[in-house]
Scaffold this active site. Structure first.
Site, PDB file in Angstrom:
ATOM      1  CB  CYS A  79      -0.990  -0.021   1.166  1.00 29.98           C
ATOM      2  SG  CYS A  79      -2.376   1.137   0.955  1.00 29.98           S
ATOM      3  CG  HIS A 169      -3.604  -3.507   3.333  1.00 33.47           C
ATOM      4  ND1 HIS A 169      -2.545  -3.096   4.108  1.00 33.47           N
ATOM      5  CD2 HIS A 169      -4.224  -2.374   2.906  1.00 33.47           C
ATOM      6  CE1 HIS A 169      -2.525  -1.770   4.167  1.00 33.47           C
ATOM      7  NE2 HIS A 169      -3.532  -1.310   3.448  1.00 33.47           N
ATOM      8  CD  GLU A 171      -1.269  -6.241   5.395  1.00 32.01           C
ATOM      9  OE1 GLU A 171      -1.373  -5.051   5.734  1.00 32.01           O
ATOM     10  OE2 GLU A 171      -0.959  -6.598   4.240  1.00 32.01           O
TER      11      GLU A 171
END
Length: 511
Positions: A79, A169, A171
């Protein structure tokens, strides 16, 4: 020493999730503020740049020299990290026409080792106000979404080591194949072996503790909780009975907890002394009803008792603590070394008061990792899987003044609730549960007698980390059963209510 990945934190709310995703691949990692110098060594295998609440076009936007990093390591920007990379190499990053937040579909444009095992389309999670509109020369697009032209990119021979960027993202849970992408970066691009396991952690940590401590003595305050128990067990593995544990009964523990915890410590083989200080704490708390005042009294009194007992042991030079990684992370601000969010000492005041060197074997572990290490050490599962319990104990679950009689009431009622959760296989389905004694009396009827007794509130929540929590939707039949059990068996309570408040706006504890 273990191979590792560094995560440079620009202040993203998701930075800890990146670390957890890396650890799940059995690769050790550390989070450092973006402004802290990166120290290169043979164990450092790669760098991940986190997201950020800032725009790369802000005048005071956080900055690192990405090109310099790629001279030594593979780099993945997430990001903000991706936008910073694109801008530094000559690309164009501008404010999006509309802020993109939430699910999006990633469309793969070409094959790459980073996207190995990823479908041609894959759900990802976006959270950004800027977009990369033009890539720098020597970079190429790997994936797009329906609304942004550059969702994933790589340098194509422009840098010495591989350089990648994700606008999304990977994660977070909602990026369905994001963990696979992170694993590809770690194993295939950085060359990590993925050998960091609970067993390897125990072995390395015990050896490191032996070197740090030598023949010196360590004193440690134990609480019966997961963190302090696992930390103490690791230290004990290294130095045996040169670890002196102290477990203080402050008068506001759960029912029979003092005896049960000491029995467990004896079973594990720890050198622990139990101190019955109940009357001392009750005297200090007498007449106090303000929540903050109660907390401070308990904290200060604990330090006094612990310090007094510590001075009975000659030659102590070190203080053991169960500090874990979230405490460490929260004590370091990405906005500058002078800003501190939270003191990371889990027994506040002890290091400053006692002038002892700290021993913190868990300071780089997350809570779930502590439990895995505890299992590897053979610590009983009923202790490892205990719900969190506040430091001030039942004192902040008794609203108003603390008396020995109120503590006894709450201990008995709480024990019925907790045992009921275990009997009905509900204990492991909630994150934390307990009973709260309210300073409210109401009229009841028992047999032919009218009663005027206390009201008890039951609290059970589901959560991941305690930062947010939802009230647990326990079965009505179970709540009815527990209510009857408490009212029938605990004389002094004639009404039971269930707390259905979430956090926020409420807190998990009532005080």
């Amino acid at each position: 020493m273990t191979e590792k990945i560094l995560i440079l934190d620009f202040g993203s709310q998701y930075t800890q999730l990146i670390a957890r995703a890396v650890r799940e691949c059995n690769v050790y990692c550390e989070i450092i503020p973006y402004h802290k110098p990166v120290v290169a060594d043979e164990f450092l295998k790669g760098i991940i740049l986190s997201g950020s609440p800032f725009s790369v076009n802000d005048p005071n936007a956080p900055f690192v020299d990405v090109e310099l990093l790629t001279r030594q390591f593979p780099v993945l920007g997430v990001c903000y990290g991706a936008q910073l990379t694109a801008k530094q190499f000559g690309g164009r990053v501008e404010k999006s026409e509309k802020r993109e937040y939430g699910r999006a579909m990633l469309h793969k444009q070409q094959q790459d080792v980073l996207l190995k095992g990823i479908g041609d389309t894959s759900q990802v999670w976006m959270s950004h106000g800027d977009s990369i509109l033009d890539l720098p020369e020597g970079f190429e697009i790997m994936a797009v979404t329906d609304s942004i032209p550059v969702a994933a990119f790589r340098s194509n021979g422009k840098t010495k080591h591989p350089l990648y960027g994700f606008q999304f993202h990977p994660e977070v849970y909602h990026s369905s194949e994001g963990k696979t992408m992170i694993k590809n970066f770690l194993l295939d691009i950085c060359g990590c072996k993925g050998e960091w396991t609970p067993a390897s952690f125990v072995q390395e940590t015990v050896e490191a503790l032996k070197k740090q401590i030598g023949n010196r003595k360590v004193i440690m305050a134990l609480s019966g909780g997961v963190d302090s128990t696992v930390a103490a067990t690791l230290i004990h593995r290294a130095i045996g009975n040169n670890l002196y544990g102290i477990f203080v009964d402050n008068g506001v523990l759960r029912k029979d907890e003092f005896r049960q915890v000491l029995d467990t410590y004896n079973q594990i083989g720890l050198n622990v002394q139990g101190i019955d200080a109940r009357e001392h704490f009750y005297t200090k708390l007498a007449g106090k009803s303000n929540p903050e005042e109660k907390r401070k009294i308990i904290g200060k009194t604990f330090i006094e008792v612990f310090d007094m007992e510590a001075h009975k042991i000659e030659g102590v030079e070190l203080l053991g603590q169960g500090t874990i990684y979230p405490d460490v992370i929260e004590s370091i601000s990405v906005h500058g070394p002078s800003v501190t969010i939270k003191s990371h000492h889990n027994v506040g005041g002890l290091p400053e008061t006692m002038k002892l060197e700290l021993v913190e074997p868990l300071r780089y572990l997350f809570k779930d990792e502590v439990r895995k290490v505890g299992a590897e050490l053979g610590i009983p599962s009923d202790l490892l899987n205990r719900h969190p319990f506040p430091g001030p104990g039942l004192a902040i679950r008794i609203l108003g003044e603390i008396t020995e009689e109120k503590v006894d009431l709450l201990q008995r009622a709480d024990a019925i609730f907790i045992q009921g959760l275990k009997t009905h296989q509900l204990y492991d389905k909630v994150w934390q549960a307990g009973a709260i004694l309210l300073p409210v009396q109401s009229v009841g009827v028992m047999g032919d007698e009218r009663t005027y007794e206390f009201t008890l509130a039951l609290r059970a929540v589901t959560s991941v980390d305690g930062m947010t929590a939802d009230w647990a939707h326990l079965p009505y039949e179970f709540l009815a059963h527990i209510s009857n059990e408490i009212i029938n068996k605990v004389r002094g309570i004639n009404r039971v209510v269930y707390d259905i408040s979430s956090k926020p706006p409420a807190t998990i504890e009532w005080e």
